[in-house]
Design a protein around this motif. Structure first.
Motif, mmCIF file in Angstrom:
data_model
loop_
_atom_site.group_PDB
_atom_site.id
_atom_site.type_symbol
_atom_site.label_atom_id
_atom_site.label_comp_id
_atom_site.label_asym_id
_atom_site.label_seq_id
_atom_site.Cartn_x
_atom_site.Cartn_y
_atom_site.Cartn_z
ATOM 1 N N PRO A 5 8.004 7.543 12.481
ATOM 2 C CA PRO A 5 7.545 8.072 11.005
ATOM 3 C C PRO A 5 6.403 7.259 10.528
ATOM 4 C CG PRO A 5 9.653 6.935 11.055
ATOM 5 C CD PRO A 5 9.400 7.313 12.435
ATOM 6 N N ASN A 6 6.158 6.160 11.145
ATOM 7 C CA ASN A 6 5.198 5.257 10.566
ATOM 8 C C ASN A 6 3.760 5.729 11.102
ATOM 9 O OD1 ASN A 6 6.755 3.774 8.832
ATOM 10 N ND2 ASN A 6 7.395 2.358 10.702
ATOM 11 N N GLN A 8 2.891 8.874 11.447
ATOM 12 C CA GLN A 8 2.372 10.352 10.943
ATOM 13 C C GLN A 8 1.392 10.215 9.978
ATOM 14 O OE1 GLN A 8 5.749 12.569 9.003
ATOM 15 N NE2 GLN A 8 7.110 11.599 9.814
ATOM 16 N N GLU A 19 4.747 10.687 0.058
ATOM 17 C CA GLU A 19 4.886 10.515 1.702
ATOM 18 C C GLU A 19 4.682 9.263 1.896
ATOM 19 O OE1 GLU A 19 6.045 11.388 5.183
ATOM 20 O OE2 GLU A 19 6.388 12.452 3.268
ATOM 21 N N ALA A 23 7.148 6.473 3.666
ATOM 22 C CA ALA A 23 7.085 5.869 4.988
ATOM 23 C C ALA A 23 7.111 4.263 4.677
ATOM 24 C CB ALA A 23 5.550 5.996 5.042
ATOM 25 N N TYR A 24 6.956 3.710 3.463
ATOM 26 C CA TYR A 24 6.925 2.242 3.107
ATOM 27 C C TYR A 24 8.370 2.062 2.890
ATOM 28 C CZ TYR A 24 7.485 -1.737 0.174
ATOM 29 O OH TYR A 24 7.587 -2.632 -0.500
ATOM 30 N N ARG A 26 10.770 3.490 4.203
ATOM 31 C CA ARG A 26 11.692 3.511 5.694
ATOM 32 C C ARG A 26 11.252 2.340 6.423
ATOM 33 N NH1 ARG A 26 10.675 9.480 5.267
ATOM 34 N NH2 ARG A 26 8.502 9.127 6.275
ATOM 35 N N TYR A 27 10.042 1.881 6.270
ATOM 36 C CA TYR A 27 9.469 0.773 6.966
ATOM 37 C C TYR A 27 10.305 -0.583 6.551
ATOM 38 C CZ TYR A 27 6.880 -3.530 7.889
ATOM 39 O OH TYR A 27 6.165 -4.636 8.044
ATOM 40 N N SER A 43 0.447 0.757 9.364
ATOM 41 C CA SER A 43 0.310 2.147 9.015
ATOM 42 C C SER A 43 -1.007 2.221 8.430
ATOM 43 C CB SER A 43 1.607 2.694 8.082
ATOM 44 O OG SER A 43 2.718 2.523 8.642
ATOM 45 N N CYS A 46 -2.127 4.713 5.340
ATOM 46 C CA CYS A 46 -1.756 4.597 4.021
ATOM 47 C C CYS A 46 -2.137 3.694 3.082
ATOM 48 C CB CYS A 46 -0.071 4.006 3.946
ATOM 49 S SG CYS A 46 1.164 5.472 4.708
#
Length: 740
Positions: A5-6, A8, A19, A23-24, A26-27, A43, A46
């Motif tokens: 996911p990081n 994407q 988004e 992502a942040y 989830r990280y 990432s 971002c």
């Protein structure tokens, strides 16, 4: 696309800010690292959203997404951290300081400047101007005391008016924004500016433009009546707060452009002590801080054309009845286009007011509704105790008229009831008309339709009976309210209070010689009976001793003067008479509220069965005695009233369902009572929390004096309710009865 996911790209999804944040998060969840810069190194796609991510990270930290309290998070009073996201309110952007507002100042001051002041109108004491509130940018009204009226007394009156107007918190009273003085010392207060016109102006236009379309006039008339109802309710509110207006008239009623109805000019208002029945639950008085009382004011204040007789006569202890009279005079002008008195000299006007010498509304305008005329004349009765008890009762009768329901002071006759029923049931009436046409088309079809028509006639008869019973119950409710109103008015008399305080200190021998209360009662009873059907009047002192008795058929001092009757239900307020006490024993406590006694048997040479209405005398904290009126059975010969309460007459057997219409001999068993079957049918109805218009049908009713061989018939029975409480009485209307 990679499964990581990081890695994407943001272009592959919509909502890049969201988004990037996901992502942040989830990280952070997978690594336990909340550092945004570390996330951006892994990432780089971002990086363009770095500032957004830092803001959201700060906000997330404040509201506890980590599950741990941050250093700047507030704790609740118990010392526990508020970790739940639903327990926190965050101001964005995230770097805003979140501060508690526990420190409230003890007092604050605020002021405004009013500019562009212009003359608007002039009254007896003040001048009204309009101006612009420069702080809130709104138009306001300013009332100045007139320089030529700025005496010390007038200034006190002006301050009292401002305070009363400001403290009356009701939609029908203009809100006051503030009070002050000009640099020259001229007093003023600032209030809401209401664009519109007075009721007087609107009535003048309505009665001049008689050529207006009838439907438009009907709408205008109903709108003015609705405004009048609002005025009555505003005055009722003022009375409940202990304020008497004293100058109600169309000129002092303002009508806004959007349906507002405002009572203005409280300059002659005075504080009064309201009785408990004027106050709604939770209401209190707002007796002003600036002094003032119902005594000591100039003897005649107000506008003569709308002034109550007692006000015109200079009585200083006025009651809400004075305002109710003025409301009736205002309704008079609404109906007739003119005040009850016009073009009179001062002296002749005073004489006519005191005599009640003015034409009835239908004498002035023949098209005035009889119901509205009756309402108007009841409000303008010569004696205060004969008027509506409260302004709310007056409003309710006008509302009944607007709703095409019978009013309490003018019950319908049979033809009016049928006409009213037809208006309320147009479909049934139309069906009946169509049925008549069909009968003419075919004999066979006519037989069928006539059967349907007969069925509808039966239903109409039932509806009519129910309506007659409800109307009769409403009439008796009004009668009882009027009786209690008269008693309460008399019981508030200061002369009676003083006399009873002296009498309560006397022994039995002194009581026998005391005539002060007797003289008071005789004078009142002779003047105040009017058309009331009353057997006698009593005054009992705090020990239950009769200290005054008036019976028009028994001249002179009563044989019961000084005799103790504290055991009577009308004195103690219980369901039935109690055992007599010895002279040395402490008397039973007095009743606390108005009472309708059960049927009881009198004593002495004139034995009779009667009911009594009684009220306590004196304030709650200083009860002085009880005032009572009695009514013998048979006096109410025009009423099929039934007492559903228990009547023991000192014995063990409970006699219920007694007809108050029939007089009887000394034997309780000779009392006319309803049948056991009817008693059960009435008991099956829960009238305890009943209201008006709650009649029931009885299919097989037989009267108490029906001769043998008379078959049963249909009847309707309705509860008699006063102020939302069932009195224990019901009224019966039989098939064929006509209530005039």
């Amino acid at each position: 696309m990679t499964d990581d996911p990081n890695e994407q790209t943001l272009d592959s999804v919509s909502g890049p800010n969201a988004e990037a944040l996901l992502a942040y998060l989830r990280y952070k969840e997978s690594t336990g690292n909340a550092n945004v810069d570390d996330f951006l190194q892994e990432s780089p796609a971002c990086a363009a959203y770095a500032e957004v991510l830092r803001s959201h990270a700060e906000a997330a930290n404040q509201i506890g997404l980590n599950g741990e309290p941050s250093s700047n998070r507030a704790e609740d009073p118990s010392g526990n951290s508020a970790n739940d996201i639903n327990d926190q309110t965050v101001d964005f952007p995230a770097n805003a300081n979140v501060e508690s507002y526990h420190d409230v100042p003890d007092d604050i001051a605020f002021e405004t400047v009013v500019r562009e002041i212009a003359f608007h109108a002039k009254g007896g004491l003040g001048v009204i101007c309009s101006g612009e509130d420069s702080i809130l940018n709104r138009r306001v009204a300013i009332k100045f005391i007139r320089p030529d009226r700025a005496t010390e007394t007038a200034s006190d009156t002006f301050a009292l008016e401002a305070e009363i107007t400001g403290r009356l918190d009701h939609p029908g009273v203009t809100p006051v924004h503030g009070i002050g003085e000009t640099q020259e010392g001229q007093r003023f207060y600032v209030m809401r500016f209401l664009p519109g016109e007075s009721l007087r102006d609107q009535l003048s236009k309505y009665h001049k433009h008689v050529e207006q379309d009838e439907s438009e006039r009907a709408v205008d008339f109903r709108n003015m009546l609705a405004c009048y109802v609002s005025v009555c309710k505003t005055i009722a509110y003022a009375h409940s707060c202990g304020i008497l207006h004293r100058d109600i008239k169309p000129h002092n009623i303002m009508l806004g452009s959007y349906g507002e109805t405002i009572v203005v000019d409280w300059g002659l208002s005075i504080p009064i002590e309201p009785s408990r029945d004027l106050r709604a639950e939770g209401d209190g008085t707002i007796l002003p801080e600036n002094g003032g009382s119902s005594e000591g004011h100039p003897v005649i204040n107000g506008t003569l054309a709308y002034m109550a007789p007692e006000q015109a006569a200079g009585e200083q202890q006025l009651t809400p009845a004075a305002d109710i009279y003025a409301l009736g005079a205002t309704l008079y002008q609404l109906l007739c286009g003119q005040a009850p008195l016009k073009g009179e000299t001062f002296a002749s006007a005073i004489q006519k007011i005191i005599r009640g010498d003015y034409p009835s509304p239908r004498e002035v305008r023949h098209d005035v509704s009889p119901e509205l005329e009756a309402i108007c004349l009841r409000a303008m009765e010569l004696k205060p105790q004969d008027r509506y008890t409260t302004a709310l009762e007056l409003a309710e009768d006008v509302e009944r008229f607007l709703a095409d329901e019978p009013v309490s002071v003018h019950p319908d006759n049979a033809s009016q009831r049928i006409a009213r029923w037809s208006r309320h049931h147009p479909v049934a009436v139309l069906t009946g008309g169509v049925s008549t046409i069909l009968i003419l088309l075919s004999v066979t079809a006519g037989l069928i339709v006539s059967s349907i028509f007969y069925s509808r006639a039966v239903e109409l008869n039932k509806s009519l009976l129910l309506h007659l019973a409800n109307t009769a119950a409403l009439r008796w409710s009004s009668d009882l309210r009027g009786r209690w109103g008269k008693l309460e008015h008399w019981a508030d008399d200061g002369e009676l209070h003083q006399a009873l305080r002296r009498v309560n200190e006397m022994n039995d021998l002194q009581i026998a010689e005391a005539d002060e209360v007797q003289d008071w009662l005789t004078k009142r009873a002779v003047q105040g009976i009017g058309d009331l059907k009353v057997t006698s009047w009593y005054v009992n002192d705090s020990q239950g001793r009769i200290v005054a008795l008036y019976d028009p058929n028994l001249p002179g001092k009563s044989e019961f003067h000084g005799v103790r009757f504290d055991y009577r239900t009308y004195f103690h307020g219980g369901k039935n008479d109690l055992p007599k006490k010895e002279p040395a024993e402490v008397a039973y406590p007095m009743l606390e509220r108005p009472k309708l006694s059960a049927v009881y048997r009198s004593v002495g040479e004139k034995l009779a069965y009667r009911v009594a209405l009684s009220v306590p005398i004196g304030p709650v904290e200083d009860r002085l005695g009880v005032l009572t009126m009695t009514i013998d059975l048979g006096f109410l010969e025009d009423a099929d009233l039934i007492d559903m309460r228990e009547n023991t007459f000192g014995g063990k057997e409970s006699l219920r369902g007694i007809y108050l219409k029939y007089n009887v001999n000394d034997n309780p068993q000779s009392l006319k009572r309803v049948s056991t079957e009817l008693l059960e049918k009435i008991d099956a109805q829960d009238f305890t929390n009943s209201d008006h218009f709650n009649a029931i049908l009885v299919a097989d009713y037989s009267g108490p004096v029906d001769p043998p061989g008379i078959s049963s018939r249909q009847a309707a029975i309705a509860p008699v309710v006063v102020n939302g409480v069932w009195t224990g009485l019901v009224v019966v209307v039989e098939e064929g009865d006509v209530i005039d």
